[in-house]
Write an enzyme that holds these catalytic residues in place. Structure first.
Site, PDB file in Angstrom:
ATOM      1  N   GLY A  31       0.842  -1.078  -0.018  1.00 22.28           N
ATOM      2  CA  GLY A  31       0.033  -0.035  -0.125  1.00 22.28           C
ATOM      3  C   GLY A  31       0.837   1.293  -0.012  1.00 22.28           C
ATOM      4  N   LEU A 112      -1.516  -0.200   8.806  1.00 18.37           N
ATOM      5  CA  LEU A 112      -1.795   0.173   7.737  1.00 18.37           C
ATOM      6  C   LEU A 112      -2.501  -0.398   6.686  1.00 18.37           C
ATOM      7  CD1 LEU A 112       1.213   2.554   7.253  1.00 18.37           C
ATOM      8  CD2 LEU A 112      -0.826   3.064   8.708  1.00 18.37           C
ATOM      9  N   ALA A 113      -2.471  -1.877   6.806  1.00 18.96           N
ATOM     10  CA  ALA A 113      -2.991  -2.909   5.692  1.00 18.96           C
ATOM     11  C   ALA A 113      -4.594  -2.633   5.818  1.00 18.96           C
ATOM     12  CB  ALA A 113      -2.663  -3.999   6.145  1.00 18.96           C
ATOM     13  N   THR A 157     -10.202   6.772   9.144  1.00 15.17           N
ATOM     14  CA  THR A 157     -10.459   7.361   7.993  1.00 15.17           C
ATOM     15  C   THR A 157     -11.340   8.301   8.003  1.00 15.17           C
ATOM     16  OG1 THR A 157     -11.286   7.033   5.877  1.00 15.17           O
ATOM     17  CG2 THR A 157     -11.942   5.453   7.481  1.00 15.17           C
ATOM     18  N   GLU A 159     -13.611   8.630   6.033  1.00 19.27           N
ATOM     19  CA  GLU A 159     -14.950   8.068   5.389  1.00 19.27           C
ATOM     20  C   GLU A 159     -15.882   7.686   6.686  1.00 19.27           C
ATOM     21  OE1 GLU A 159     -15.972   6.900   2.446  1.00 19.27           O
ATOM     22  OE2 GLU A 159     -14.737   8.402   1.911  1.00 19.27           O
ATOM     23  N   TYR A 181     -16.553  -0.513   4.141  1.00 17.29           N
ATOM     24  CA  TYR A 181     -15.238  -0.128   4.236  1.00 17.29           C
ATOM     25  C   TYR A 181     -15.220   0.806   5.729  1.00 17.29           C
ATOM     26  CZ  TYR A 181     -11.110   2.948   4.179  1.00 17.29           C
ATOM     27  OH  TYR A 181     -10.139   3.703   4.297  1.00 17.29           O
ATOM     28  N   ARG A 218      -0.121   6.036  -5.020  1.00 16.77           N
ATOM     29  CA  ARG A 218      -1.346   5.931  -5.052  1.00 16.77           C
ATOM     30  C   ARG A 218      -1.767   4.749  -6.154  1.00 16.77           C
ATOM     31  NH1 ARG A 218      -5.275   6.005  -1.826  1.00 16.77           N
ATOM     32  NH2 ARG A 218      -6.786   7.288  -1.797  1.00 16.77           N
TER      33      ARG A 218
END
Ligand code: G4F
Length: 367
Positions: A31, A112-113, A157, A159, A181, A218
């Site tokens: 990532g 972070l995965a 996040t 989100e 997610y 990215r």
């Protein structure tokens, strides 16, 4: 006599232990964030252990090659790879134990995965909850049992916000996760608070609510890289259109390396706390395409086509951060590069890449 020799030996061992590099485990070697923070940690002489899920696409040599220059510049730093499937508790536990056995301790752990594509998470809801949320429990439970002094950062996040029509988002705002997610990430963040505040384990763990961030690592599945990469291909005559779901979204986007710096700073505090990280500036989809195509003297209206299949069942329209706490307590500086420069650096990289060259990663700390 034997006691003195033994004491001297023990003292030497303790000295060596204290003088050796900090040891960090970073999950998600493939990532963007894992790669970005690894550069940062190697520049600080860390021994970094990058974990990855064994699959046919993972190329160990290619990942290692990304860090050759860092290792040469910082000869005390080290890089190691470790297999770990974060969706499986046995694998997480086994990996932590084998790292401890080989390297004797873990000072910092960066979780972070993730299954990080929001749109894709609607197609595989359960896996999303497991990798983005439940995996945090697997790691913290392993640390509680085997390495309670390790400091852990978890990538939550923006989100979680679920989109905001007006105003900004800070650490105290209510969450409204709108995708599998984000539901997974919300669970992960709750596990962090639980192991820090509600159990006698008192682990040093925290999460960062990072708003959108990107750099040349990215993946092209995400809209910013899809835009800069396709615009570069169009400029080179290798492509003639860019298909997007729509342009009615706005994001608060910073360069990833700056977000990773904030993660590291969080783990250097005396006490663990959660932070929002973002520029506090939002840009609409139209501005993204306008700047990227404009960089190549092209008009986006001539190339961008819309496809309903690329729309999400539940859209998060607008995101904007209030990162005052990170600025005050971490000394984090927002807007270190302009959005225009951000898009320009990605376009320049993609143009060289698509032209068959090997562009180097911009080091924003040296700009
Ligand atoms: O680039 P995106 O897929 O990123 P999104 O959904 O904002 O999520 C990213 O940022 C989050 C932090 O805020 C991370 F947690 C997450 O892991 C990820 O890194 O989409 C950006 C916007 C969305 O509104 C999406 O619906 O672009 C819209 N979009 C329109 N057409 C598209 C497309 N997104 C993608 N990926 N591909 C399209 O064709």
């Amino acid at each position: 006599m034997i006691t003195t020799i033994l004491m001297n030996f023990l003292e030497m061992m303790i000295q060596n232990y204290n003088m050796s590099n900090n040891i960090a485990v970073v999950t998600g070697a493939n990532g963007m964030d894992a790669k970005s923070i690894t550069h940062l940690l190697l520049s600080k002489d860390y021994k970094v252990i990058l974990t990855y899920r064994r699959n046919t696409y993972f190329d160990e040599e290619k990942i290692k090659a990304l860090f050759n220059e860092d290792l040469l510049k910082h000869p005390k730093s080290e890089l190691h790879l470790q297999v770990c499937d974060i969706s499986c508790q046995n694998s997480v536990n086994g990996s932590i134990l084998s790292i401890l056995k080989e390297h004797s301790r873990i000072d910092e752990l960066y979780l972070l995965a993730a299954n990080s594509h929001v749109g894709e998470s609607f197609k595989n809801k359960e896996l999303s909850i497991q990798t983005n949320g439940q995996s945090v429990y697997y790691f913290l439970e392993a640390l509680k049992n085997h390495s309670p002094k390790t400091r852990t950062y978890f990538a939550a996040t923006s989100e979680l916000v679920g989109g905001i029509e007006s105003g900004t988002f800070n650490e105290d705002c209510l969450w409204n996760p709108r995708s599998p997610y984000a539901i997974g990430k919300a669970l992960g963040a709750r596990w962090i608070n639980f192991y820090r505040d509600s159990l006698d384990s008192n682990l040093f763990c925290c999460y960062g609510i990072l708003f959108n961030h990107s750099n040349v690592y990215r993946s092209k599945d995400f809209v910013i890289r899809k835009i800069t990469n396709t615009a570069a291909k169009i400029a080179l005559g290798k492509n003639n259109e860019l298909k997007l779901g729509h342009l009615e979204w706005a994001r608060d986007e910073h360069w990833s390396d700056f977000g990773c710096e904030a993660m590291w700073k969080m783990l250097q505090l005396d006490e663990p706390e959660n932070f929002v990280v973002g520029n506090g500036e939002t840009h609409w989809g139209e501005e993204y395409v306008d700047l990227a195509f404009g960089h190549f003297n092209l008009k986006w209206q001539d190339y961008v086509k819309f496809d309903d299949k690329l729309k999400r069942p539940n859209e998060v329209v607008r995101l904007i951060a209030d990162s005052r706490k990170a600025q005050e307590k971490l000394g984090w500086i927002p807007n270190r590069i302009t959005f225009k420069k951000h898009i320009k650096m990605m376009c320049e990289y993609d143009y060289q890449l698509e032209n068959g060259l090997t562009p180097s990663r911009p080091n924003v700390f040296e700009l």
